[in-house]
Scaffold this motif. Structure first.
Motif, short mmCIF file in Angstrom:
data_model
loop_
_atom_site.label_atom_id
_atom_site.label_comp_id
_atom_site.label_asym_id
_atom_site.label_seq_id
_atom_site.Cartn_x
_atom_site.Cartn_y
_atom_site.Cartn_z
N LYS A 115 -1.61 0.80 20.66
CA LYS A 115 -2.10 0.82 19.27
C LYS A 115 -1.19 1.64 18.33
N ALA A 116 -0.46 2.62 18.84
CA ALA A 116 0.42 3.42 17.99
C ALA A 116 1.80 2.79 17.81
N PRO A 118 4.59 0.33 16.39
CA PRO A 118 4.78 -0.58 15.27
C PRO A 118 4.83 -2.02 15.80
N ARG A 171 9.80 -2.81 4.84
CA ARG A 171 8.53 -2.27 5.36
C ARG A 171 7.39 -2.57 4.39
N ARG A 175 3.95 -4.81 5.05
CA ARG A 175 2.63 -4.21 4.88
C ARG A 175 1.83 -4.87 3.77
N TRP A 190 -0.80 -6.56 11.36
CA TRP A 190 0.20 -5.54 11.61
C TRP A 190 -0.50 -4.20 11.84
N ARG A 191 0.23 -3.31 12.50
CA ARG A 191 -0.27 -1.93 12.69
C ARG A 191 0.92 -1.00 12.89
N ALA A 192 0.73 0.21 12.43
CA ALA A 192 1.71 1.30 12.61
C ALA A 192 3.07 0.98 12.01
N PRO A 194 5.64 1.81 9.44
CA PRO A 194 5.82 2.96 8.54
C PRO A 194 5.94 2.53 7.08
#
Length: 195
Positions: A115-116, A118, A171, A175, A190-192, A194
């Protein structure tokens, strides 16, 4: 083949292509069985603990990925530690891997990634297995292919720029802009990523 290719790339960087290759910003991508190779290089753990991670890649892109053949996706992908993108379609059910019985099976990799990490997933509305290879094996394009390929191109390029070049506009696009650009033609997860 992947370690061999990496060895050759490193040799070229010392030889004919000296000063023209950035070995710190390499990514691996593959489609279908090539996606399985990409998953292996990223650190997927297979049956009986077999693993073949490849050092040297900073990001990975898997088109039509496949979950763990034994169904233990969380354990299989727990050691993936570098940015990872999955692309598939709502009709992407073709496969020689017995663990792929439906298009939904292609979603298992993204769901199982740490989960952490990218990570991104692009799911093309009505996209099938062959939209990624230009239909070399199926006799020509289907309606919607050109639009899907625009989304594939834009998302992969932005992902690689964001992860390999730490490009802030890329990025931000991942996002905030990609889902709007894709509209109803793709679902973007999407997740993590930056800021």
């Amino acid at each position: 083949d992947v370690p061999f290719a990496l060895t050759q790339i490193r040799a070229m960087a010392r030889g004919d292509l000296s000063g023209r290759l950035d070995l710190e910003r390499m990514a691996m991508t593959g489609h279908s069985f090539g996606a399985v190779s990409t998953q292996a290089a990223a650190g997927q753990v297979f049956a009986r603990g077999a693993s073949m991670p490849a050092e040297g890649f900073a990001a990975f892109v898997a088109m039509s990925p496949s979950g763990d053949s034994a169904g233990n996706d969380e354990a299989a992908f727990a050691k993936v530690s570098r940015p990872f993108m999955c692309l598939t379609g709502t009709d992407d059910s073709f496969g020689i891997n017995p663990s792929v019985n439906s298009a939904a099976d292609r979603l298992r990799v993204y769901a199982a990634l740490p989960k952490a990490l990218p990570a991104m997933q692009v799911v093309l509305t009505g996209g099938d297995h062959f939209v990624f290879d230009g239909r070399a094996l199926t006799g020509g394009p289907r309606p919607g292919d050109a639009r899907h390929q625009e989304i594939i191109d834009a998302s992969v390029l932005a992902f690689l720029n964001a992860m390999l070049r730490e490009d802030r506009p890329a990025r931000a696009f991942l996002r905030e802009g990609l889902a709007a650009a894709a509209g109803p033609d793709a679902r973007i997860d999407w997740r993590a990523i930056p800021a």
